[in-house]
Design a protein around this motif. Structure first.
Motif, PDB file in Angstrom:
ATOM      1  N   GLY A 158       0.798  -1.144   0.015  1.00 47.39           N
ATOM      2  CA  GLY A 158      -0.084  -0.083  -0.215  1.00 47.39           C
ATOM      3  C   GLY A 158       0.986   1.220   0.013  1.00 47.39           C
ATOM      4  O   GLY A 158       0.329   2.581  -0.641  1.00 47.39           O
ATOM      5  N   LEU A 159       2.140   1.169   0.848  1.00 47.10           N
ATOM      6  CA  LEU A 159       2.889   2.259   0.651  1.00 47.10           C
ATOM      7  C   LEU A 159       3.611   2.818  -0.422  1.00 47.10           C
ATOM      8  O   LEU A 159       3.567   3.742  -0.967  1.00 47.10           O
ATOM      9  N   GLY A 160       3.891   1.630  -1.163  1.00 45.70           N
ATOM     10  CA  GLY A 160       4.350   1.571  -2.547  1.00 45.70           C
ATOM     11  C   GLY A 160       3.484   2.164  -3.527  1.00 45.70           C
ATOM     12  O   GLY A 160       3.796   3.054  -4.258  1.00 45.70           O
ATOM     13  N   ILE A 161       2.083   1.762  -3.584  1.00 48.36           N
ATOM     14  CA  ILE A 161       1.294   2.002  -4.700  1.00 48.36           C
ATOM     15  C   ILE A 161       0.977   3.646  -4.446  1.00 48.36           C
ATOM     16  O   ILE A 161       0.801   4.618  -5.341  1.00 48.36           O
ATOM     17  N   SER A 162       0.739   3.854  -3.100  1.00 48.22           N
ATOM     18  CA  SER A 162      -0.079   5.143  -2.786  1.00 48.22           C
ATOM     19  C   SER A 162       1.248   6.450  -2.941  1.00 48.22           C
ATOM     20  O   SER A 162       0.997   7.357  -3.617  1.00 48.22           O
ATOM     21  N   GLY A 163       2.561   5.751  -2.641  1.00 46.95           N
ATOM     22  CA  GLY A 163       3.661   6.894  -3.011  1.00 46.95           C
ATOM     23  C   GLY A 163       3.804   7.279  -4.333  1.00 46.95           C
ATOM     24  O   GLY A 163       4.214   8.044  -4.792  1.00 46.95           O
ATOM     25  N   LEU A 164       3.589   5.844  -5.140  1.00 48.01           N
ATOM     26  CA  LEU A 164       3.900   5.951  -6.875  1.00 48.01           C
ATOM     27  C   LEU A 164       2.848   7.070  -7.449  1.00 48.01           C
ATOM     28  O   LEU A 164       3.013   7.879  -8.242  1.00 48.01           O
ATOM     29  N   PHE A 165       1.552   6.751  -6.795  1.00 43.93           N
ATOM     30  CA  PHE A 165       0.435   7.667  -7.460  1.00 43.93           C
ATOM     31  C   PHE A 165       0.683   9.142  -6.991  1.00 43.93           C
ATOM     32  O   PHE A 165       0.269   9.994  -7.546  1.00 43.93           O
ATOM     33  N   PHE A 202      -3.443  10.728  -2.228  1.00 44.93           N
ATOM     34  CA  PHE A 202      -2.630   9.638  -2.226  1.00 44.93           C
ATOM     35  C   PHE A 202      -1.449   9.978  -1.338  1.00 44.93           C
ATOM     36  O   PHE A 202      -0.959   8.852  -0.469  1.00 44.93           O
ATOM     37  N   GLY A 203      -1.109  11.139  -1.132  1.00 41.19           N
ATOM     38  CA  GLY A 203      -0.151  11.601  -0.165  1.00 41.19           C
ATOM     39  C   GLY A 203      -0.501  11.315   1.192  1.00 41.19           C
ATOM     40  O   GLY A 203       0.169  10.870   2.060  1.00 41.19           O
ATOM     41  N   LEU A 204      -1.724  11.556   1.579  1.00 44.13           N
ATOM     42  CA  LEU A 204      -2.351  11.557   2.961  1.00 44.13           C
ATOM     43  C   LEU A 204      -2.767   9.964   3.276  1.00 44.13           C
ATOM     44  O   LEU A 204      -2.478   9.632   4.166  1.00 44.13           O
ATOM     45  N   LEU A 205      -2.937   9.178   2.126  1.00 42.87           N
ATOM     46  CA  LEU A 205      -3.346   7.765   2.182  1.00 42.87           C
ATOM     47  C   LEU A 205      -1.743   7.344   2.695  1.00 42.87           C
ATOM     48  O   LEU A 205      -1.736   6.291   3.397  1.00 42.87           O
ATOM     49  N   PHE A 206      -0.768   7.746   1.891  1.00 40.98           N
ATOM     50  CA  PHE A 206       0.709   7.275   2.387  1.00 40.98           C
ATOM     51  C   PHE A 206       0.880   7.331   3.820  1.00 40.98           C
ATOM     52  O   PHE A 206       1.541   6.529   4.364  1.00 40.98           O
TER      53      PHE A 206
END
Length: 231
Positions: A158-165, A202-206
């Motif tokens: 989840g960290l990887g995907i949200s950071g990518l977006f 996505f940054g706040l999701l990260f």
């Protein structure tokens, strides 16, 4: 009189002839309560209607986690407000087009931007509530150690995907701002403003994924919020 006529009857609090006042019944009983009935709490216990005191933070990490949770809740309120405004705009659009027989210029496009933006901004709040769709069948059958490893791997993904977006979304915002991109409509809205919802959401999701990972690694929460013996 009633107790004298029926000596073997159950003790009922009936007034005697000589003493019109009923006898006081004691709250203490030597018999244990039934298995499906909880015993009465003592005075000052947790069951006297008083709310338990909140747990005090245990260190700087708790303050960081509380800040992230506050941001996630603020995102939930913002997303709900955006959906509510979109609903009002839809009502206004219907009234203008079908009641006043007039044309609309910006309402349809604004509703689209608000719905998409509300969905992106609400991502960290949904993660805070564990509202995303998941399948708990495999974690429930795993042992505690394997379940913990699976939860860590899931949060890292989840960290990887949200950071990518968030990263490429910020690049898109910068490119749209520098290029002066506008929507090909009569309204001609500046596209960097609705595009900004992508890196923000996505940054706040990260950050919420980081807080969940820290809670898991420091035993502040359980893997997938499943008990050690779910069955």
């Amino acid at each position: 009189m009633a107790n004298a006529v029926f000596p073997n009857s159950l003790p009922v609090d009936l007034p005697d002839e000589g003493n019109p006042a009923p006898r006081a019944r004691s709250n203490h009983n030597s018999f244990p309560p039934p298995p499906d009935v909880e015993p009465l709490p003592e005075n000052g216990g947790p069951g006297n209607g008083a709310r338990p005191a909140p747990m005090a933070p245990r260190g700087p990490l708790d303050h960081v986690i509380n800040v992230v949770h506050f941001l996630s809740r603020a995102c939930g309120v913002t997303a709900a407000a955006m959906f509510f405004i979109a609903m009002l705009l839809i009502c206004q659009l219907v009234f203008i087009r079908y009641i006043l027989n007039s044309s609309t210029v910006w309402q349809t496009e604004a509703v689209i931007y608000l719905m998409i933006g509300g969905t992106l901004i609400g991502l960290p709040y949904v993660q805070l509530l564990r509202g995303h769709v998941n399948v708990d069948l495999l974690p429930m059958y795993l042992k505690r150690g394997a379940r913990r490893l699976l939860a860590v791997a899931t949060l890292l993904c989840g960290l990887g995907i949200s950071g990518l977006f968030a990263f490429y979304g910020m690049e898109l915002v910068i490119e749209a701002y520098q290029g002066g991109w506008k929507s090909p409509t009569i309204w001609a809205a500046e596209l960097w403003k609705p595009y900004l919802m992508l890196p923000v959401g996505f940054g706040l999701l990260f950050l919420q994924f980081i807080a969940d990972l820290m809670c898991l690694l420091t035993n502040r929460s359980k893997a997938f919020h499943i008990e050690d013996n779910p069955f």
